[in-house]
Design an enzyme around this catalytic site. Structure first.
Site, mmCIF file in Angstrom:
data_model
loop_
_atom_site.group_PDB
_atom_site.id
_atom_site.type_symbol
_atom_site.label_atom_id
_atom_site.label_comp_id
_atom_site.label_asym_id
_atom_site.label_seq_id
_atom_site.Cartn_x
_atom_site.Cartn_y
_atom_site.Cartn_z
ATOM 1 N N LYS A 1 0.943 -11.034 -2.661
ATOM 2 C CA LYS A 1 1.426 -12.243 -3.340
ATOM 3 C C LYS A 1 0.206 -13.089 -3.717
ATOM 4 O O LYS A 1 -0.599 -12.634 -4.529
ATOM 5 C CB LYS A 1 2.424 -12.971 -2.442
ATOM 6 C CG LYS A 1 3.667 -12.114 -2.145
ATOM 7 C CD LYS A 1 4.725 -12.872 -1.401
ATOM 8 C CE LYS A 1 5.981 -12.032 -1.201
ATOM 9 N NZ LYS A 1 6.020 -11.350 0.103
ATOM 10 N N THR B 1 2.365 -10.485 3.813
ATOM 11 C CA THR B 1 2.196 -9.409 2.850
ATOM 12 C C THR B 1 0.816 -9.585 2.222
ATOM 13 O O THR B 1 0.159 -10.612 2.409
ATOM 14 C CB THR B 1 3.266 -9.456 1.745
ATOM 15 O OG1 THR B 1 3.325 -10.784 1.231
ATOM 16 C CG2 THR B 1 4.630 -9.042 2.258
ATOM 17 N N GLU C 1 -1.911 9.239 11.709
ATOM 18 C CA GLU C 1 -1.170 8.526 12.760
ATOM 19 C C GLU C 1 -2.095 8.102 13.897
ATOM 20 O O GLU C 1 -2.945 8.876 14.330
ATOM 21 C CB GLU C 1 -0.031 9.398 13.291
ATOM 22 C CG GLU C 1 1.143 9.404 12.333
ATOM 23 C CD GLU C 1 2.248 10.357 12.728
ATOM 24 O OE1 GLU C 1 2.216 10.894 13.847
ATOM 25 O OE2 GLU C 1 3.143 10.569 11.899
ATOM 26 N N ASP D 1 4.978 -16.678 9.299
ATOM 27 C CA ASP D 1 5.042 -15.674 8.228
ATOM 28 C C ASP D 1 4.455 -16.341 6.985
ATOM 29 O O ASP D 1 5.123 -17.141 6.320
ATOM 30 C CB ASP D 1 6.504 -15.266 8.012
ATOM 31 C CG ASP D 1 6.676 -14.320 6.836
ATOM 32 O OD1 ASP D 1 5.705 -14.118 6.067
ATOM 33 O OD2 ASP D 1 7.789 -13.775 6.671
ATOM 34 N N ARG E 1 0.547 -3.791 -2.633
ATOM 35 C CA ARG E 1 1.770 -4.015 -1.847
ATOM 36 C C ARG E 1 1.544 -3.479 -0.448
ATOM 37 O O ARG E 1 1.357 -2.279 -0.263
ATOM 38 C CB ARG E 1 2.961 -3.320 -2.496
ATOM 39 C CG ARG E 1 3.304 -3.879 -3.860
ATOM 40 C CD ARG E 1 4.665 -3.435 -4.289
ATOM 41 N NE ARG E 1 5.668 -4.207 -3.608
ATOM 42 C CZ ARG E 1 6.177 -5.356 -4.071
ATOM 43 N NH1 ARG E 1 5.779 -5.837 -5.223
ATOM 44 N NH2 ARG E 1 7.082 -5.998 -3.398
ATOM 45 N N TYR F 1 -2.952 12.161 6.322
ATOM 46 C CA TYR F 1 -2.139 11.649 7.438
ATOM 47 C C TYR F 1 -3.066 11.136 8.526
ATOM 48 O O TYR F 1 -4.035 11.803 8.857
ATOM 49 C CB TYR F 1 -1.230 12.746 8.003
ATOM 50 C CG TYR F 1 0.217 12.466 7.679
ATOM 51 C CD1 TYR F 1 0.857 11.378 8.257
ATOM 52 C CD2 TYR F 1 0.925 13.263 6.796
ATOM 53 C CE1 TYR F 1 2.178 11.098 7.952
ATOM 54 C CE2 TYR F 1 2.239 12.986 6.486
ATOM 55 C CZ TYR F 1 2.866 11.896 7.063
ATOM 56 O OH TYR F 1 4.154 11.603 6.756
HETATM 57 N N1 DSN Z 1 11.176 -10.980 -1.957
HETATM 58 C C1 DSN Z 1 10.022 -11.842 -1.774
HETATM 59 C C2 DSN Z 1 10.089 -13.033 -2.669
HETATM 60 O O1 DSN Z 1 10.323 -12.845 -3.851
HETATM 61 O O2 DSN Z 1 9.880 -14.151 -2.234
HETATM 62 C C3 DSN Z 1 9.819 -12.247 -0.374
HETATM 63 O O3 DSN Z 1 9.673 -11.133 0.413
#
Ligand code: DSN
Length: 419
Positions: free
Chosen positions: A226, A223, A53, A197, A232, A51
């Site tokens: 991707k 994120t 924080e 974003d 993740r 932990y």
């Molecule tokens: N759910 C994602 C996507 O597949 O584009 C975006 O957050």
């Protein structure tokens, strides 16, 4: 996974089956990828035991000597890679990252302006069923009916009329380059914040094949799993002047302890993304998406905006005999995994829309190139043209499997799945 096999054979078996599935199928969901074994090792490490924080040097728990170094490393690598003044690497994923950005920048009831979900935006850009569309007042810009592209004059007009406090640029199903400079200028004209974003395109930005949101954006969320090919997770990057507000919005505003194993894996992914090999990867992602687009155009498919500049292709199946859902399900039976998707101005409902969304990040991570994308395009047509012919789908599935076994996926070895 010897221990897991012994302790919980049921979960072990399911992970093995999923590994085989990921290895033996052509995965075209544009938001998915294969991260490296190094990223997987950091993500599966003993760091999950802690932990922490707070932030490096300012924790509410003792025992953070190594955790502080890991988080500082991740944050410094993010700043260097994206030319950001500040990076918070603690958000649990993209939706919490966007929520934290709004909490930092807005008062309840303020206006958010984003791309409409059916036009390629994201739920958290102010769509009705997301709290971002109820805690704040959403207004939406759309893509042009003819070109399928964002019309920046329309964005400017809407912004001047509705006076949003935040303008969001970002998409989950937009196949064209985003003009961050134009968004930044529009935001400044009305004294709004500009939030980019870049979740889908972060790897393309790092790889130099999509313009960077900096210096135009005040805040950038992304994120990490991707095109960036990490675990993740998510990051928020911003100007130094906004750093304290954003950090406070993440912790203690919305989250408790950071997921330190994820932070370490993000640091590893950022190191990998800083290599020349990653630039080659990003270039190939775009070349592969364009090769797939060409293969489909040659076979009379309608593509939203007519093609792609990035990692994804949005196919409008209105002129075909199948809906998006029927196509996606038939493709899955043939070993090709994608998702059904609305297309702009779709007369059909989101749960059974007119389109499918295809992306090249995962297949490119396996070393597939334009020749393989051409073959995949031909298979997609074959499946969509014979969606009810199970024997035909099985034949394609066998060919797909054979191709895939020639391109082992990062983090998944043939010998692991073959036993
Ligand atoms: N759910 C994602 C996507 O597949 O584009 C975006 O957050």
């Amino acid at each position: 996974m010897k221990e897991l096999k012994q302790t919980d054979p049921e979960v072990f078996r399911l992970i093995q089956e999923e590994a085989r599935y990921q290895l033996e199928s052509v995965r075209l969901i544009p938001s998915e990828n294969y991260c490296s074994k190094a990223v997987l090792e950091a993500n599966g490490s003993i760091l999950t035991n802690k932990y922490s924080e707070g932030y490096p040097g300012r924790r509410y728990y003792e025992g953070q000597r190594y955790i502080d170094e890991i988080e500082t490393l991740a944050s410094q690598r993010a700043c260097a890679l994206f030319s950001a003044e500040h990076a918070n690497v603690q958000p649990y994923s993209g939706s919490p990252a966007n929520l934290a950005a709004y909490v930092a920048l807005l008062k309840p009831g303020d206006t958010i302006m984003g791309l409409a979900l059916p036009h390629g935006g994201h739920l958290t850009h102010g769509w009705d069923v997301s709290v971002t569309g109820t805690l704040w007042r959403p207004v939406r810009y759309m893509v042009d009916h003819e070109s399928g592209r964002i019309d920046y004059n329309q964005v400017r007009d809407l912004a001047k009329r509705e006076r949003p406090r935040v303008i969001v640029a970002g998409a989950t199903a937009y196949p064209r380059e985003l003009d961050f400079k134009a968004f930044g200028e529009i935001a400044r004209e009305i004294d709004a914040y500009f939030l980019a974003d870049i979740a889908h395109i972060a790897g393309l930005v790092v790889g130099g094949v999509h313009p960077s949101p900096f210096p135009h954006a005040d805040v950038v969320t992304t994120t990490t799993h991707k095109t960036l090919r990490g675990p993740r997770g998510a990051m928020i990057m911003c100007r130094k002047t906004l750093a304290d507000r954003l950090d406070r919005a993440v912790f203690p505003g919305l989250q408790g302890g950071p997921h330190n194993h994820t932070t370490a894996a993000i640091a590893v992914a950022l190191k990998e993304a800083a290599t020349p090999a990653f630039k080659d990867y990003a270039r190939q992602v775009v070349a592969n998406a364009q090769a797939l687009a060409e293969a489909l155009l040659e076979r009379s498919y309608t593509l939203v905006s007519g093609g792609t500049d990035n990692h994804l292709v949005l196919v409008d199946l209105t002129n075909k005999q199948v809906t998006g859902k029927q196509a996606a399900k038939a493709l899955d039976r043939a070993g090709i995994v994608c998702n059904y998707n609305t297309v702009p101005y779709d007369p059909r409902k989101p749960f059974n829309p007119s389109g499918i969304r295809l992306g090249s990040p995962a297949v490119t991570s396996r070393g597939m190139g334009t020749a393989e994308m051409k073959r995949i395009g031909a298979w997609i047509d074959d499946v969509i043209s014979h969606a009810d012919d199970e024997a035909r789908l099985a034949k394609v599935a066998a060919e797909v499997r054979e191709l895939c076994r020639g391109f082992p996926a990062p983090g998944i070895l043939l010998e692991d799945v073959d036993g």
